[in-house]
Design a protein around this motif. Structure first.
Motif, PDB file in Angstrom:
ATOM      1  N   LEU A  41      -2.987  46.665  65.536  1.00  0.00           N
ATOM      2  CA  LEU A  41      -2.892  48.196  65.837  1.00  0.00           C
ATOM      3  C   LEU A  41      -2.104  48.901  64.610  1.00  0.00           C
ATOM      4  N   ALA A  42      -1.101  48.181  64.245  1.00  0.00           N
ATOM      5  CA  ALA A  42      -0.464  48.817  63.091  1.00  0.00           C
ATOM      6  C   ALA A  42      -1.158  48.718  61.808  1.00  0.00           C
ATOM      7  N   GLU A  43      -1.788  47.563  61.502  1.00  0.00           N
ATOM      8  CA  GLU A  43      -2.841  47.603  60.403  1.00  0.00           C
ATOM      9  C   GLU A  43      -3.913  48.595  60.234  1.00  0.00           C
ATOM     10  N   GLU A  44      -4.470  48.815  61.439  1.00  0.00           N
ATOM     11  CA  GLU A  44      -5.396  49.877  61.521  1.00  0.00           C
ATOM     12  C   GLU A  44      -5.047  51.375  61.259  1.00  0.00           C
ATOM     13  N   LYS A  45      -3.700  51.434  61.885  1.00  0.00           N
ATOM     14  CA  LYS A  45      -2.967  52.728  61.830  1.00  0.00           C
ATOM     15  C   LYS A  45      -2.728  52.923  60.073  1.00  0.00           C
ATOM     16  N   GLU A  46      -2.256  51.918  59.492  1.00  0.00           N
ATOM     17  CA  GLU A  46      -2.100  52.004  58.047  1.00  0.00           C
ATOM     18  C   GLU A  46      -3.196  52.171  57.356  1.00  0.00           C
ATOM     19  N   LYS A  47      -4.389  51.530  57.505  1.00  0.00           N
ATOM     20  CA  LYS A  47      -5.814  51.791  56.863  1.00  0.00           C
ATOM     21  C   LYS A  47      -6.247  53.151  57.321  1.00  0.00           C
ATOM     22  N   PHE A  48      -6.024  53.612  58.427  1.00  0.00           N
ATOM     23  CA  PHE A  48      -6.463  55.042  58.709  1.00  0.00           C
ATOM     24  C   PHE A  48      -5.560  56.128  58.014  1.00  0.00           C
ATOM     25  N   ARG A  50      -4.155  55.555  55.103  1.00  0.00           N
ATOM     26  CA  ARG A  50      -4.474  55.319  53.584  1.00  0.00           C
ATOM     27  C   ARG A  50      -5.899  56.216  53.280  1.00  0.00           C
ATOM     28  N   LEU A  51      -6.957  56.106  54.348  1.00  0.00           N
ATOM     29  CA  LEU A  51      -7.952  56.610  54.265  1.00  0.00           C
ATOM     30  C   LEU A  51      -7.910  57.954  54.330  1.00  0.00           C
ATOM     31  N   PHE A  52      -7.205  58.384  55.263  1.00  0.00           N
ATOM     32  CA  PHE A  52      -6.837  60.178  55.259  1.00  0.00           C
ATOM     33  C   PHE A  52      -6.273  60.513  53.878  1.00  0.00           C
ATOM     34  N   ALA A  53      -5.237  59.676  53.631  1.00  0.00           N
ATOM     35  CA  ALA A  53      -4.666  60.306  52.310  1.00  0.00           C
ATOM     36  C   ALA A  53      -5.569  60.243  51.061  1.00  0.00           C
ATOM     37  N   GLU A  54      -6.495  59.329  51.147  1.00  0.00           N
ATOM     38  CA  GLU A  54      -7.269  59.393  50.182  1.00  0.00           C
ATOM     39  C   GLU A  54      -8.406  60.275  50.017  1.00  0.00           C
ATOM     40  N   PHE A  55      -8.595  60.670  51.331  1.00  0.00           N
ATOM     41  CA  PHE A  55      -9.628  61.784  51.313  1.00  0.00           C
ATOM     42  C   PHE A  55      -9.058  63.126  51.174  1.00  0.00           C
ATOM     43  N   GLU A  56      -7.741  63.381  51.531  1.00  0.00           N
ATOM     44  CA  GLU A  56      -7.092  64.553  51.154  1.00  0.00           C
ATOM     45  C   GLU A  56      -7.015  64.814  49.589  1.00  0.00           C
TER      46      GLU A  56
END
Length: 179
Positions: A41-48, A50-56
């Motif tokens: 869960l922590a890994e998936e949160k981190e991926k999310f 990172r993906l959100f920050a990359e999209f921003e």
């Protein structure tokens, strides 16, 4: 009998111990499964995140690029219009010399309208007059001529007007400076 009781008690203890070990193993397996799920869960949160920050960052970058594209497109049009502005200035000067007030009025109206329209789009004239100190950051010296001490290092004549689009100079004024 007491030996048999001891053996039975010992066997009971061994069985009880085995049951407790089995329960402990089950609890450890359960905890490790829970820990594994927590880690996943922590890994998936981190991926999310990172993906959100990359999209921003992507959105900001494309918005900035779009603004730069509009500025660049506008700059190209403004640079293309500068010879027309120069021609209007020369025409006004010649009409004033000739004293032809009918044509002068019409050309002034068209020139004013064109200058106002371009000013609304951000184009402004770089103001330099004869007698101003020469500044190489905002003007281009075409030549130097001998002048008195009071005109040494100063603008003697403006050959071609310069223009700014926003804060950026897109054509430097060409000037003659005193030597």
């Amino acid at each position: 009998m007491s030996t048999e009781n001891k053996d039975i008690n010992t066997e009971k203890d061994i069985v009880q111990e085995n049951i407790e070990q089995t329960e402990n193993l089950t609890q450890e397996e359960t905890l490790s499964a829970e820990e594994q799920l927590t880690i996943q869960l922590a890994e998936e949160k981190e991926k999310f995140l990172r993906l959100f920050a990359e999209f921003e960052n992507y959105k900001r970058r494309t918005a900035k690029e779009r603004i730069e594209l509009f500025k660049t497109a506008s700059e190209e049009v403004m640079v293309a219009m500068m010879p027309v502005l120069d021609d209007f200035d020369r025409a006004l000067t010649e009409l004033e010399k000739q004293g032809d007030s009918d044509h002068l009025t019409g050309v002034k109206l068209i020139s004013t309208k064109l200058n106002d329209t371009l000013a609304n789009k951000g184009l402004t004239v770089v103001e330099i007059k004869a007698g101003d100190d020469f500044n190489s950051d905002i003007s281009e010296a075409v030549t130097q001529i001998p002048a008195g001490d009071e005109m040494k290092g100063k603008v003697v004549d403006v050959i071609e007007r310069g223009y700014k689009l926003g804060d950026k100079i897109i054509r430097f004024p060409k000037v003659v400076i005193g030597q």
